[in-house]
Design a protein around this motif. Structure first.
Motif, PDB file in Angstrom:
ATOM      1  N   TYR A 146       0.836  -1.192   0.000  1.00  0.00           N
ATOM      2  CA  TYR A 146       0.000   0.000   0.000  1.00  0.00           C
ATOM      3  C   TYR A 146       0.872   1.244   0.000  1.00  0.00           C
ATOM      4  O   TYR A 146       1.903   1.288   0.659  1.00  0.00           O
ATOM      5  CB  TYR A 146      -0.908   0.013   1.239  1.00  0.00           C
ATOM      6  CG  TYR A 146      -1.755  -1.234   1.348  1.00  0.00           C
ATOM      7  CD1 TYR A 146      -2.933  -1.361   0.630  1.00  0.00           C
ATOM      8  CD2 TYR A 146      -1.360  -2.296   2.162  1.00  0.00           C
ATOM      9  CE1 TYR A 146      -3.701  -2.508   0.718  1.00  0.00           C
ATOM     10  CE2 TYR A 146      -2.121  -3.443   2.254  1.00  0.00           C
ATOM     11  CZ  TYR A 146      -3.292  -3.542   1.522  1.00  0.00           C
ATOM     12  OH  TYR A 146      -4.045  -4.668   1.602  1.00  0.00           O
ATOM     13  N   ARG A 147       0.435   2.265  -0.737  1.00  0.00           N
ATOM     14  CA  ARG A 147       1.146   3.542  -0.770  1.00  0.00           C
ATOM     15  C   ARG A 147       0.162   4.653  -0.438  1.00  0.00           C
ATOM     16  O   ARG A 147      -0.931   4.733  -0.990  1.00  0.00           O
ATOM     17  CB  ARG A 147       1.750   3.814  -2.145  1.00  0.00           C
ATOM     18  CG  ARG A 147       2.518   5.138  -2.128  1.00  0.00           C
ATOM     19  CD  ARG A 147       3.129   5.566  -3.437  1.00  0.00           C
ATOM     20  NE  ARG A 147       4.078   4.601  -3.937  1.00  0.00           N
ATOM     21  CZ  ARG A 147       3.955   3.995  -5.124  1.00  0.00           C
ATOM     22  NH1 ARG A 147       2.944   4.238  -5.905  1.00  0.00           N
ATOM     23  NH2 ARG A 147       4.866   3.147  -5.519  1.00  0.00           N
ATOM     24  N   GLY A 207       3.475   9.327  -0.353  1.00  0.00           N
ATOM     25  CA  GLY A 207       4.525   8.402  -0.774  1.00  0.00           C
ATOM     26  C   GLY A 207       4.936   7.400   0.288  1.00  0.00           C
ATOM     27  O   GLY A 207       5.783   6.543   0.038  1.00  0.00           O
ATOM     28  N   LYS A 208       4.354   7.485   1.462  1.00  0.00           N
ATOM     29  CA  LYS A 208       4.673   6.502   2.506  1.00  0.00           C
ATOM     30  C   LYS A 208       4.058   5.165   2.137  1.00  0.00           C
ATOM     31  O   LYS A 208       2.991   5.101   1.526  1.00  0.00           O
ATOM     32  CB  LYS A 208       4.141   6.978   3.862  1.00  0.00           C
ATOM     33  CG  LYS A 208       4.850   8.214   4.359  1.00  0.00           C
ATOM     34  CD  LYS A 208       4.348   8.588   5.726  1.00  0.00           C
ATOM     35  CE  LYS A 208       5.079   9.806   6.224  1.00  0.00           C
ATOM     36  NZ  LYS A 208       4.624  10.200   7.551  1.00  0.00           N
ATOM     37  N   ALA A 223       1.134  -3.302  12.786  1.00  0.00           N
ATOM     38  CA  ALA A 223       0.112  -2.303  13.055  1.00  0.00           C
ATOM     39  C   ALA A 223      -0.119  -1.421  11.823  1.00  0.00           C
ATOM     40  O   ALA A 223       0.816  -1.100  11.096  1.00  0.00           O
ATOM     41  CB  ALA A 223       0.524  -1.440  14.241  1.00  0.00           C
ATOM     42  N   ARG A 224      -1.345  -1.055  11.632  1.00  0.00           N
ATOM     43  CA  ARG A 224      -1.703  -0.199  10.507  1.00  0.00           C
ATOM     44  C   ARG A 224      -1.145   1.204  10.772  1.00  0.00           C
ATOM     45  O   ARG A 224      -1.339   1.750  11.861  1.00  0.00           O
ATOM     46  CB  ARG A 224      -3.225  -0.163  10.397  1.00  0.00           C
ATOM     47  CG  ARG A 224      -3.737   0.426   9.132  1.00  0.00           C
ATOM     48  CD  ARG A 224      -5.237   0.315   9.047  1.00  0.00           C
ATOM     49  NE  ARG A 224      -5.614  -1.022   8.609  1.00  0.00           N
ATOM     50  CZ  ARG A 224      -6.837  -1.530   8.729  1.00  0.00           C
ATOM     51  NH1 ARG A 224      -7.788  -0.828   9.289  1.00  0.00           N
ATOM     52  NH2 ARG A 224      -7.092  -2.742   8.292  1.00  0.00           N
ATOM     53  N   PRO A 225      -0.471   1.808   9.807  1.00  0.00           N
ATOM     54  CA  PRO A 225       0.093   3.144  10.021  1.00  0.00           C
ATOM     55  C   PRO A 225      -0.996   4.212  10.179  1.00  0.00           C
ATOM     56  O   PRO A 225      -2.126   4.040   9.703  1.00  0.00           O
ATOM     57  CB  PRO A 225       0.943   3.391   8.778  1.00  0.00           C
ATOM     58  CG  PRO A 225       0.474   2.422   7.764  1.00  0.00           C
ATOM     59  CD  PRO A 225      -0.144   1.282   8.490  1.00  0.00           C
ATOM     60  N   ARG A 226      -0.631   5.306  10.823  1.00  0.00           N
ATOM     61  CA  ARG A 226      -1.601   6.370  11.094  1.00  0.00           C
ATOM     62  C   ARG A 226      -2.196   6.954   9.823  1.00  0.00           C
ATOM     63  O   ARG A 226      -3.385   7.238   9.769  1.00  0.00           O
ATOM     64  CB  ARG A 226      -0.940   7.483  11.904  1.00  0.00           C
ATOM     65  CG  ARG A 226      -0.830   7.143  13.342  1.00  0.00           C
ATOM     66  CD  ARG A 226      -0.509   8.374  14.168  1.00  0.00           C
ATOM     67  NE  ARG A 226      -0.345   7.962  15.539  1.00  0.00           N
ATOM     68  CZ  ARG A 226       0.658   8.303  16.309  1.00  0.00           C
ATOM     69  NH1 ARG A 226       1.585   9.096  15.863  1.00  0.00           N
ATOM     70  NH2 ARG A 226       0.717   7.863  17.529  1.00  0.00           N
ATOM     71  N   TRP A 227      -1.336   7.164   8.813  1.00  0.00           N
ATOM     72  CA  TRP A 227      -1.854   7.779   7.593  1.00  0.00           C
ATOM     73  C   TRP A 227      -2.965   6.937   6.987  1.00  0.00           C
ATOM     74  O   TRP A 227      -3.939   7.445   6.452  1.00  0.00           O
ATOM     75  CB  TRP A 227      -0.740   8.055   6.573  1.00  0.00           C
ATOM     76  CG  TRP A 227       0.020   6.844   6.095  1.00  0.00           C
ATOM     77  CD1 TRP A 227       1.192   6.378   6.572  1.00  0.00           C
ATOM     78  CD2 TRP A 227      -0.363   5.947   5.051  1.00  0.00           C
ATOM     79  NE1 TRP A 227       1.581   5.239   5.906  1.00  0.00           N
ATOM     80  CE2 TRP A 227       0.644   4.967   4.951  1.00  0.00           C
ATOM     81  CE3 TRP A 227      -1.446   5.878   4.173  1.00  0.00           C
ATOM     82  CZ2 TRP A 227       0.598   3.910   4.028  1.00  0.00           C
ATOM     83  CZ3 TRP A 227      -1.483   4.833   3.245  1.00  0.00           C
ATOM     84  CH2 TRP A 227      -0.477   3.866   3.187  1.00  0.00           C
ATOM     85  N   GLY A 242     -13.376   7.590   5.278  1.00  0.00           N
ATOM     86  CA  GLY A 242     -14.272   6.934   4.347  1.00  0.00           C
ATOM     87  C   GLY A 242     -13.591   6.340   3.126  1.00  0.00           C
ATOM     88  O   GLY A 242     -14.258   5.774   2.262  1.00  0.00           O
ATOM     89  N   ARG A 243     -12.303   6.451   3.028  1.00  0.00           N
ATOM     90  CA  ARG A 243     -11.599   5.856   1.888  1.00  0.00           C
ATOM     91  C   ARG A 243     -11.480   4.355   2.117  1.00  0.00           C
ATOM     92  O   ARG A 243     -11.641   3.861   3.231  1.00  0.00           O
ATOM     93  CB  ARG A 243     -10.241   6.510   1.709  1.00  0.00           C
ATOM     94  CG  ARG A 243     -10.425   8.012   1.395  1.00  0.00           C
ATOM     95  CD  ARG A 243      -9.183   8.730   1.100  1.00  0.00           C
ATOM     96  NE  ARG A 243      -8.624   8.301  -0.181  1.00  0.00           N
ATOM     97  CZ  ARG A 243      -7.486   8.774  -0.649  1.00  0.00           C
ATOM     98  NH1 ARG A 243      -6.799   9.661   0.024  1.00  0.00           N
ATOM     99  NH2 ARG A 243      -7.023   8.357  -1.804  1.00  0.00           N
ATOM    100  N   THR A 244     -11.174   3.609   1.067  1.00  0.00           N
ATOM    101  CA  THR A 244     -11.062   2.146   1.184  1.00  0.00           C
ATOM    102  C   THR A 244      -9.597   1.727   1.069  1.00  0.00           C
ATOM    103  O   THR A 244      -8.767   2.450   0.513  1.00  0.00           O
ATOM    104  CB  THR A 244     -11.861   1.433   0.084  1.00  0.00           C
ATOM    105  OG1 THR A 244     -11.279   1.737  -1.174  1.00  0.00           O
ATOM    106  CG2 THR A 244     -13.322   1.830   0.122  1.00  0.00           C
TER     107      THR A 244
END
Length: 112
Positions: free
Chosen positions: A72-73, A77-78, A85-89, A97-99
């Motif tokens: 995932y990007r 660009g991160k 753990a899922r990153p904060r961004w 609401g994004r997927t």
């Protein structure tokens, strides 16, 4: 034959008991030197037979894990490989609401 060995061991003990402390220490040092020499020759023989120095006193290096390719990007660009753990961004974007599929790196969207 067993009685011969035990009588020889008994004679050795009695002769050792008769030695002075200084003589016993000297004998101990001579034995230690002899054992170290034998251990070195055995290590050399093992190295010769195996082609490596496996017993040189160091531990074998641990296998390193390969870094996972990012899946995932984010918008800045991160990247995230999808492990841990899922990153904060990403968490913030999902709360908005994004997927998750929106951030998926596809073959046509390579990392640069």
């Amino acid at each position: 034959m067993a009685s011969t060995k035990s009588s020889n061991a008994h004679l050795s003990r009695s002769s050792l008991a008769a030695l002075s402390n200084e003589a016993l220490c000297k004998l101990r040092d001579e034995i230690a030197t002899l054992l170290e020499g034998r251990a070195d020759s055995l290590r050399n023989e093992l190295d010769r037979l195996t082609g490596s120095s496996a017993l040189d006193g160091r531990k074998a290096p641990k296998a390193r894990r390969l870094r996972s390719a990012p899946k995932y990007r984010g918008p800045n660009g991160k990247t995230w490989a999808g492990r841990g753990a899922r990153p904060r961004w990403l968490s913030n974007a999902l709360e908005e609401g994004r997927t998750l599929d929106e951030f998926l790196i596809t073959p046509d969207r390579k990392i640069t």
